[in-house]
Design a protein around this motif. Structure first.
Motif, PDB file in Angstrom:
ATOM      1  N   GLN A  89       0.793  -1.229   0.000  1.00  0.00           N
ATOM      2  CA  GLN A  89       0.000   0.000   0.000  1.00  0.00           C
ATOM      3  C   GLN A  89       0.826   1.280   0.000  1.00  0.00           C
ATOM      4  O   GLN A  89       0.334   2.341  -0.396  1.00  0.00           O
ATOM      5  N   GLY A 115      -8.677  -4.662  -2.682  1.00  0.00           N
ATOM      6  CA  GLY A 115      -9.147  -3.307  -2.917  1.00  0.00           C
ATOM      7  C   GLY A 115      -9.241  -2.938  -4.383  1.00  0.00           C
ATOM      8  O   GLY A 115      -8.612  -3.570  -5.237  1.00  0.00           O
ATOM      9  N   HIS A 117      -9.714   0.775  -5.224  1.00  0.00           N
ATOM     10  CA  HIS A 117      -9.659   2.224  -5.373  1.00  0.00           C
ATOM     11  C   HIS A 117      -8.553   2.598  -6.370  1.00  0.00           C
ATOM     12  O   HIS A 117      -7.705   1.766  -6.708  1.00  0.00           O
ATOM     13  N   GLN A 143      -8.286  -7.108   5.108  1.00  0.00           N
ATOM     14  CA  GLN A 143      -7.236  -6.188   5.537  1.00  0.00           C
ATOM     15  C   GLN A 143      -7.798  -4.816   5.912  1.00  0.00           C
ATOM     16  O   GLN A 143      -7.121  -4.015   6.535  1.00  0.00           O
ATOM     17  N   SER A 144      -9.061  -4.562   5.536  1.00  0.00           N
ATOM     18  CA  SER A 144      -9.731  -3.301   5.885  1.00  0.00           C
ATOM     19  C   SER A 144     -10.742  -3.501   7.007  1.00  0.00           C
ATOM     20  O   SER A 144     -11.719  -2.765   7.124  1.00  0.00           O
ATOM     21  N   HIS A 146     -10.854  -2.848  10.114  1.00  0.00           N
ATOM     22  CA  HIS A 146     -11.133  -1.747  11.035  1.00  0.00           C
ATOM     23  C   HIS A 146     -11.925  -0.626  10.373  1.00  0.00           C
ATOM     24  O   HIS A 146     -12.461   0.240  11.057  1.00  0.00           O
ATOM     25  N   GLN A 147     -11.982  -0.652   9.039  1.00  0.00           N
ATOM     26  CA  GLN A 147     -12.740   0.348   8.303  1.00  0.00           C
ATOM     27  C   GLN A 147     -14.097  -0.185   7.864  1.00  0.00           C
ATOM     28  O   GLN A 147     -15.107   0.506   7.972  1.00  0.00           O
ATOM     29  N   LEU A 148     -14.117  -1.439   7.378  1.00  0.00           N
ATOM     30  CA  LEU A 148     -15.340  -2.017   6.815  1.00  0.00           C
ATOM     31  C   LEU A 148     -16.026  -3.015   7.730  1.00  0.00           C
ATOM     32  O   LEU A 148     -17.200  -3.327   7.539  1.00  0.00           O
ATOM     33  N   GLN A 153     -20.836  -6.631   1.967  1.00  0.00           N
ATOM     34  CA  GLN A 153     -20.654  -5.374   1.256  1.00  0.00           C
ATOM     35  C   GLN A 153     -21.563  -5.312   0.030  1.00  0.00           C
ATOM     36  O   GLN A 153     -22.077  -6.326  -0.432  1.00  0.00           O
ATOM     37  N   ASP A 159     -23.220   1.451  -3.226  1.00  0.00           N
ATOM     38  CA  ASP A 159     -22.136   0.492  -3.003  1.00  0.00           C
ATOM     39  C   ASP A 159     -22.067  -0.544  -4.127  1.00  0.00           C
ATOM     40  O   ASP A 159     -20.978  -1.003  -4.495  1.00  0.00           O
TER      41      ASP A 159
END
Length: 256
Positions: A89, A115, A117, A143-144, A146-148, A153, A159
């Motif tokens: 990243q 990801g 993005h 890996q996301s 803590h965000q997702l 989803q 979305d």
């Protein structure tokens, strides 16, 4: 002859489903390969085997160490190595270095990156330009966490469109396949129809071009089962019973 990334794309065109599972060691890799699995993912779900709570602590060194063991046991299946958290990243240069090590040192034939993005899409494009096959991964991306979080989803129209756009962008960047994790089955079906590269589903319904499961989930070895996994055999019970039988025979002077 080993399966290639290009072959998976051909199988999508032919309507042939792709079978994928995870492996973190020589024994599992050898058994899966001998059983006819098409793609073996050395996933950062290695965290399970190492006793971590999430995939975030797993390092590139740990991934390469375990991928080498898997490589020794696999003759036919395509081996894809997950690039772990913070190994790609920071910059394209970091991603190039990590992916290069995956191929040079671990013997993997491709890497997987989470990801969709724009920065990730650019990284995928640069890796592909360097001759490194890349598998994408959208939807629930652990890996996301803590965000997702770990919830499904793509449940709102906004979305849904975001995930469709990410999938198309990853294909244009040169990804040879995309994992769709824990998204509605109708959305996964639409993405699969839109793309010319194969989709590999995990908790994304039956219309994907292939399916992947964490092997410890399939074998009943995981402490916590995700809602979309299927347990085909309960090895936890079988192993516990075998160990108890052995212990009893030793204590009763029956073994050896």
């Amino acid at each position: 002859m080993s399966i290639t990334a290009r072959q998976l794309i051909q199988w999508k065109q032919q309507g042939r489903k792709i079978v994928a599972l995870t492996a973190w060691d020589y024994i599992t890799g050898r058994l899966l390969d001998a059983a006819g699995v098409d793609l073996i993912l050395v996933g950062d779900t290695l965290a399970i085997a190492l006793g971590y709570e999430t995939t975030l602590p797993v390092t590139l060194e740990e991934m390469i160490h375990h991928a080498k063991a898997v490589r020794r046991g696999v003759k036919r299946a395509l081996i894809v190595l997950d690039l772990p958290f913070l190994s790609y990243q920071e910059s394209v240069q970091q991603a190039m270095h990590s992916a290069g090590r995956a191929l040079k040192e671990a013997g993997a034939q491709a890497v997987k990156i989470e990801g969709g993005h724009p920065a990730t899409v650019e990284t995928v494009a640069r890796l592909v330009q360097a001759g490194i096959p890349v598998m994408g991964h959208i939807g629930l991306t652990p890996q996301s966490i803590h965000q997702l979080g770990l919830k499904q989803q793509g449940k709102t129209p906004t979305d849904e469109q975001k995930l469709m756009d990410e999938a198309i962008a990853l294909e244009k960047a040169g990804a040879f396949s995309i994992v769709l994790e824990h998204i509605p089955s109708d959305l996964a079906a639409r993405i699969t129809q839109e793309l010319t590269i194969p989709t590999i589903g995990i908790g994304a319904g039956s219309e994907c071009d292939g399916q992947v499961l964490v092997t410890s989930d399939l074998l009943g070895l995981s402490e916590r089962q995700p809602p979309f996994a299927k347990v085909y055999v309960n090895l936890s019970e079988a192993i516990a019973q075998a160990v108890q039988d052995y212990a009893a025979e030793v204590r009763e002077h029956k073994f050896p």
